[in-house]
Motif scaffolding. Structure first.
Motif, PDB file in Angstrom:
ATOM      1  N   ASP A  47       0.826  -1.208   0.000  1.00 33.14           N
ATOM      2  CA  ASP A  47       0.000   0.000   0.000  1.00 33.14           C
ATOM      3  C   ASP A  47       0.864   1.263   0.000  1.00 33.14           C
ATOM      4  OD1 ASP A  47      -2.297  -1.501  -0.003  1.00 33.14           O
ATOM      5  OD2 ASP A  47      -2.661  -1.298   2.154  1.00 33.14           O
ATOM      6  N   ALA A  48       1.972   1.244   0.746  1.00 30.00           N
ATOM      7  CA  ALA A  48       2.856   2.408   0.794  1.00 30.00           C
ATOM      8  C   ALA A  48       3.621   2.576  -0.514  1.00 30.00           C
ATOM      9  CB  ALA A  48       3.833   2.272   1.960  1.00 30.00           C
ATOM     10  N   ILE A  52       4.046   5.649  -4.829  1.00 32.95           N
ATOM     11  CA  ILE A  52       5.412   5.936  -5.299  1.00 32.95           C
ATOM     12  C   ILE A  52       5.629   5.295  -6.661  1.00 32.95           C
ATOM     13  CG2 ILE A  52       7.864   5.563  -4.815  1.00 32.95           C
ATOM     14  CD1 ILE A  52       7.072   5.506  -1.809  1.00 32.95           C
ATOM     15  N   ALA A 126       2.286   2.680   9.339  1.00 37.94           N
ATOM     16  CA  ALA A 126       2.063   2.984   7.927  1.00 37.94           C
ATOM     17  C   ALA A 126       2.860   4.224   7.507  1.00 37.94           C
ATOM     18  CB  ALA A 126       0.577   3.195   7.658  1.00 37.94           C
ATOM     19  N   ASP A 127       2.867   5.254   8.359  1.00 38.98           N
ATOM     20  CA  ASP A 127       3.643   6.460   8.062  1.00 38.98           C
ATOM     21  C   ASP A 127       5.136   6.163   8.045  1.00 38.98           C
ATOM     22  OD1 ASP A 127       1.335   7.945   7.896  1.00 38.98           O
ATOM     23  OD2 ASP A 127       1.488   8.739   9.948  1.00 38.98           O
ATOM     24  N   HIS A 130       6.074   4.244   4.899  1.00 36.02           N
ATOM     25  CA  HIS A 130       6.052   5.169   3.764  1.00 36.02           C
ATOM     26  C   HIS A 130       7.317   6.042   3.751  1.00 36.02           C
ATOM     27  CE1 HIS A 130       4.547   7.922   0.732  1.00 36.02           C
ATOM     28  NE2 HIS A 130       4.890   8.919   1.541  1.00 36.02           N
ATOM     29  N   ASP A 131       7.674   6.598   4.910  1.00 28.74           N
ATOM     30  CA  ASP A 131       8.861   7.456   4.989  1.00 28.74           C
ATOM     31  C   ASP A 131      10.136   6.695   4.650  1.00 28.74           C
ATOM     32  OD1 ASP A 131       7.184   9.507   5.728  1.00 28.74           O
ATOM     33  OD2 ASP A 131       7.687   9.393   7.873  1.00 28.74           O
ATOM     34  N   VAL A 134      10.223   6.063   0.896  1.00 26.17           N
ATOM     35  CA  VAL A 134      10.567   7.298   0.182  1.00 26.17           C
ATOM     36  C   VAL A 134      12.067   7.556   0.277  1.00 26.17           C
ATOM     37  CG1 VAL A 134      10.324   9.818   0.269  1.00 26.17           C
ATOM     38  CG2 VAL A 134       8.300   8.373   0.329  1.00 26.17           C
ATOM     39  N   ASP A 149       8.344  12.095  -2.838  1.00 23.74           N
ATOM     40  CA  ASP A 149       7.064  12.158  -2.155  1.00 23.74           C
ATOM     41  C   ASP A 149       6.091  13.146  -2.799  1.00 23.74           C
ATOM     42  OD1 ASP A 149       5.488  11.077  -0.211  1.00 23.74           O
ATOM     43  OD2 ASP A 149       6.173  12.396   1.383  1.00 23.74           O
TER      44      ASP A 149
END
Length: 152
Positions: A47-48, A52, A126-127, A130-131, A134, A149
């Motif tokens: 999902d993350a 991207i 989740a954050d 994602h970070d 990225v 991002d």
């Protein structure tokens, strides 16, 4: 006579109590509650990665993303490792040649257990995922993480 019977019962355990058969799964495998923590983490990574990959599809065609439970313990931190307090969270492995002389693709390896240990809840995880993705994609492409991002 009573003591002989009770000692015989204590010697063996019977999982088929009351003749109802063996216990089955608590949830059907089609429900989200039946998935393991590793499977949930894999879905979280996908999902993350989706936004991207949607934006950088052509640049990421030769990049694989993998998940490992824990990083290998080494005395020194290899290149391409994103670490927090000395604990690796992810690693970017550049394309190259393996021991047998076969070409390998570049890949980002996310380490599930260290990432889960740093998150307070599922939204925070989740954050964080994602970070980290990225950061690693930016390192792979040689760009600023804000560009990856979509901030710049």
């Amino acid at each position: 006579m009573v003591t002989a019977r009770s000692s015989r019962r204590r010697g063996r355990r019977n999982r088929d109590r009351h003749g109802r058969g063996l216990r089955g799964p608590l949830y059907p495998s089609t429900l989200p509650a039946a998935s393991t923590r590793a499977e949930k983490f894999d879905a979280l990574v996908l999902d993350a990665l989706e936004p991207i990959e949607a934006r950088w599809r052509t640049e990421l065609t030769k990049l694989d993303v993998a998940v490992d439970d824990v990083p290998e313990v080494t005395p020194d931190t290899p290149d391409g490792v994103l670490a927090d307090s000395g604990v690796p969270l992810a690693r970017l492995v550049q394309a190259g040649v393996d021991r047998r002389g076969q070409p390998t693709r570049a890949r980002i390896v996310l380490y599930r257990r260290p990432l889960e240990a740093r998150a307070k809840d599922s939204a925070d995880l989740a954050d964080l995922v994602h970070d980290v993705l990225v950061e690693q994609v930016a390192a792979y492409l040689g760009l600023d993480p804000g560009v990856i991002d979509g901030e710049s």
